[in-house]
Design an enzyme around this catalytic site. Structure first.
Site, mmCIF file in Angstrom:
data_model
loop_
_atom_site.group_PDB
_atom_site.id
_atom_site.type_symbol
_atom_site.label_atom_id
_atom_site.label_comp_id
_atom_site.label_asym_id
_atom_site.label_seq_id
_atom_site.Cartn_x
_atom_site.Cartn_y
_atom_site.Cartn_z
ATOM 1 N N SER A 1 0.845 -1.186 0.000
ATOM 2 C CA SER A 1 0.000 0.000 0.000
ATOM 3 C C SER A 1 0.881 1.237 0.000
ATOM 4 C CB SER A 1 -0.899 0.002 1.243
ATOM 5 O OG SER A 1 -1.644 1.202 1.334
ATOM 6 N N TYR B 1 -2.056 -0.804 10.425
ATOM 7 C CA TYR B 1 -2.098 -1.042 8.982
ATOM 8 C C TYR B 1 -0.830 -0.522 8.311
ATOM 9 C CZ TYR B 1 -3.947 -1.060 4.192
ATOM 10 O OH TYR B 1 -4.132 -1.285 2.847
#
Length: 265
Positions: free
Chosen positions: A142, A156
């Site tokens: 990501s 995350y």
């Protein structure tokens, strides 16, 4: 011949969202598929692919955090198709909370899925690749963690940034054995995970969060999962035969602006 015809791909987190989009693109290009997920929609997605694209698809209900389950998923794929050429390690989770309130159980949930799950998936795939003489791995990282972050994303961001390091380490270790490893760095796509994050961000009006994200992206929209699937297909195909250890940003330009208000637009 389409670019994935004759290839066998295993895709984790394949029932919904980004994984489903990846599977749709892989099916479009002729790959045989093993779809791995815990979600009850798994077989529905598989049947849709069979009907729309006429490809062979098997499903495995498995938890990526369980190494033995991923070994079994690879074994079932090889038993069905005779080989495994591409591993798409896509399964991931994101939950938001202030860091001071982020409990250990939720932290470990991110580590179990986003780090251990990718580790297990890659390790099971690489063992098979070594036996058959090569293969390709595509990891879903990501922009979050490695390039940018928002408040509440500590777990995350930490776990997704780790995927960049894993990609590079595996790429170096196995380059001389015909195994390529690359990762994608997605901004935002319209997926159930992003919709859940929007709900956590603004329970009263989650759609306003989605709209705000789109407005901050130079292209003024979120990605369609199939657009990300096209990148996964490229990295899984022979078209990317001289690429390994790369991290490719696919974010509609969202990480480009220096500020929100400055400039002539």
């Amino acid at each position: 011949m389409t670019k994935l015809e004759g290839k066998v791909a295993l895709i984790t987190g394949a029932a919904l969202g980004l994984g489903r989009g990846i599977a749709q693109v892989y099916a479009k290009y002729g790959a045989k598929l093993c779809l791995v997920d815990l979600a009850p929609q798994l077989e529905t997605t598989a049947q849709e692919l069979r009907q729309e694209f006429g490809v062979e698809v098997i499903t495995v209900t498995a938890d990526v955090a369980d190494a033995s389950m991923m070994e079994e998923a690879v074994a079932k794929t090889v038993a069905q198709f005779g080989q495994l050429n591409i591993v798409c390690s896509n399964a991931g989770v994101c939950r938001l909370a202030p860091f001071e309130n982020f409990d250990a159980a939720m932290r470990d949930f991110h580590i179990d899925v986003n780090i251990k799950g990718v580790w297990n998936t890659c390790q099971a795939g690489i063992k098979q690749f070594l036996e058959q003489g090569g293969g390709t791995i595509v990891i879903a990282s990501s922009v979050t963690g490695d390039l940018v972050a928002d408040a509440g994303e500590a777990a995350y961001a930490m776990t997704k940034a780790a995927m960049v390091g894993l990609t590079k380490a595996l790429a170096v270790e196995y380059a001389d054995r015909n195994i390529r490893v690359n990762c994608t760095q997605l901004g935002y796509a319209r997926t159930p995970m992003v919709e859940k994050m929007a709900q956590e961000s603004n329970p009263e009006d989650p759609e306003s969060v989605i709209t705000g994200i789109a407005q901050s992206v130079p292209m003024k929209r979120l990605a369609d999962p199939k657009e990300v699937g096209e990148l996964f297909a490229f990295l899984g195909s022979d078209e990317s035969s001289y690429l390994t250890g790369t991290q490719i940003v696919i974010d509609g330009g969202s990480t480009l602006p220096e500020t929100i208000g400055m400039g002539t637009n």
